[in-house]
Design an enzyme around this catalytic site. Structure first.
Site, PDB file in Angstrom:
ATOM      1  CE  LYS A  39      -3.330   2.932   0.755  1.00 40.54           C
ATOM      2  NZ  LYS A  39      -4.025   3.400  -0.454  1.00 40.54           N
ATOM      3  CB  CYS A 131      -2.414   9.736  -3.791  1.00 42.06           C
ATOM      4  SG  CYS A 131      -3.786   9.512  -2.644  1.00 42.06           S
TER       5      CYS A 131
HETATM    6  O1  RRO Z   1      -5.163   5.779  -0.535  1.00 41.41           O
HETATM    7  C1  RRO Z   1      -5.877   6.161  -1.493  1.00 41.41           C
HETATM    8  O2  RRO Z   1      -6.940   6.772  -1.350  1.00 41.41           O
HETATM    9  C2  RRO Z   1      -5.470   5.893  -2.882  1.00 41.41           C
HETATM   10  C3  RRO Z   1      -4.173   6.046  -3.349  1.00 41.41           C
HETATM   11 BR1  RRO Z   1      -2.746   6.499  -2.250  1.00 41.41          BR
HETATM   12  C4  RRO Z   1      -3.898   5.841  -4.724  1.00 41.41           C
HETATM   13  O3  RRO Z   1      -2.774   5.983  -5.219  1.00 41.41           O
HETATM   14  N1  RRO Z   1      -4.942   5.520  -5.523  1.00 41.41           N
HETATM   15  C5  RRO Z   1      -6.187   5.357  -5.065  1.00 41.41           C
HETATM   16  O4  RRO Z   1      -7.095   5.044  -5.842  1.00 41.41           O
HETATM   17  N2  RRO Z   1      -6.442   5.552  -3.731  1.00 41.41           N
END
Ligand code: RRO
Length: 295
Positions: A39, A131
């Site tokens: 993640k 993000c």
């Molecule tokens: O954590 C998120 O809300 C998230 C991230 Br970091 C990302 O790169 N892509 C996404 O769809 N959600």
């Protein structure tokens, strides 16, 4: 499907079933999953956005996770763990740490360098330039000057030799682009750096979905979230194909977006992907998606 089909490497997409050590071990232990990525993390752990953070329909997913993660040190501590697992099982399954705390990039460099000095284990990173779910913050991958600055700071920040000798290996995860000049502008920047790979594409940012009660499907960021699943596949394919024609051949391309079956993998291969990442379908089907695709 051609008879000469060569299986691409398969891995999870960052954010999907890869936040905890147990989840990462499950991915590692799946013989059909060739590489794993964590993640996206920040220096300090984060609770993320309020729930519900995820919702899916037959054709799409929406998430507003908000960088819910256990912190850089947690994911770094697994470098040694997976190195030992690799030694014990005589394989070289790559463990990539996704990093998204771009305001603290100098701290990231110092921590990672120190980790290498102590453990002497090569490390792999995917710097997340895309993000979509942090309220008030844009995706840096849409700001070309900022992306250039960031990559300069990153690649010039490490002690000489760590990157050139493949001790610290860096790729980037990009947002989807939709306009031909944007692919050219971004490629011109990316070609200046010894990147291991680019991942195309992250979820499409700022989608809005109603749930079956006609309420906003995710709570965080006023209901806006990143869209994944089969609806985004045409953009994943186009981004892989465009970048393959523009970036240096040594930079691998990891295709991501809407893969549910072997035919999708094949389409990504035709567009120039070297590896494919599975996101929404991994959440939907669980680890068996890799076995299904491998078969
Ligand atoms: O954590 C998120 O809300 C998230 C991230 Br970091 C990302 O790169 N892509 C996404 O769809 N959600």
């Amino acid at each position: 499907m051609p008879t000469t089909y060569k299986r691409l490497k398969l891995m999870n997409a960052s954010g999907c079933n890869c936040t905890t050590k147990d989840e990462l071990i499950e991915l590692y232990n799946c013989s059909a999953c060739d590489m794993i990525v964590s993640k996206s993390c920040t220096i300090k752990s984060r609770e993320g956005n309020p729930s519900p953070r995820y919702y899916e329909t037959d054709t799409l997913s929406i998430n507003s996770t908000g960088l819910r993660n256990k912190g850089l040190h947690y994911y770094l501590s697994l470098v040694k763990y997976f190195e030992e697992m690799n030694k014990a099982s005589r394989q070289e399954k790559r463990y990539i740490i996704s990093y998204a705390d771009l305001e603290n990039i100098k701290m990231f460099i110092a921590i990672v360098e120190n980790h290498y000095i102590v453990h002497k284990i090569p490390m792999y990173f995917e710097i997340n330039l895309s993000c979509p779910n942090i309220p008030g913050k844009g995706q840096i991958g849409y700001d070309f000057a900022e992306t250039h600055n960031l990559l300069d700071t990153l690649f010039n920040g490490f002690k000489p030799g760590l990157i050139t000798n493949n001790k610290i290996n860096i790729g980037v995860k990009l947002p989807a682009y939709f306009d031909a000049p944007h692919f050219e502008a971004m490629s011109e920047i990316l070609n200046n750096y010894p990147l291991t790979h680019i991942t195309c594409i992250n979820s499409l940012g700022n989608g809005f979905v109603f749930n079956d009660k006609v309420k906003q499907a995710v709570a965080g960021n006023d209901g806006y979230g990143g869209i994944g699943g089969s609806v985004i596949k045409p953009f994943g394919l186009s981004n892989v194909r465009r970048f393959r024609g523009l970036i240096r051949s040594e930079i691998a391309i990891y295709g991501c977006g809407g893969i549910t079956c072997l035919n999708d993998v094949y389409e990504y291969e035709l567009c120039g992907a070297d590896v494919v990442q599975i996101g929404t379908e991994l959440i939907r089907e669980g680890i068996n998606i890799f076995n299904k695709l491998k078969q």
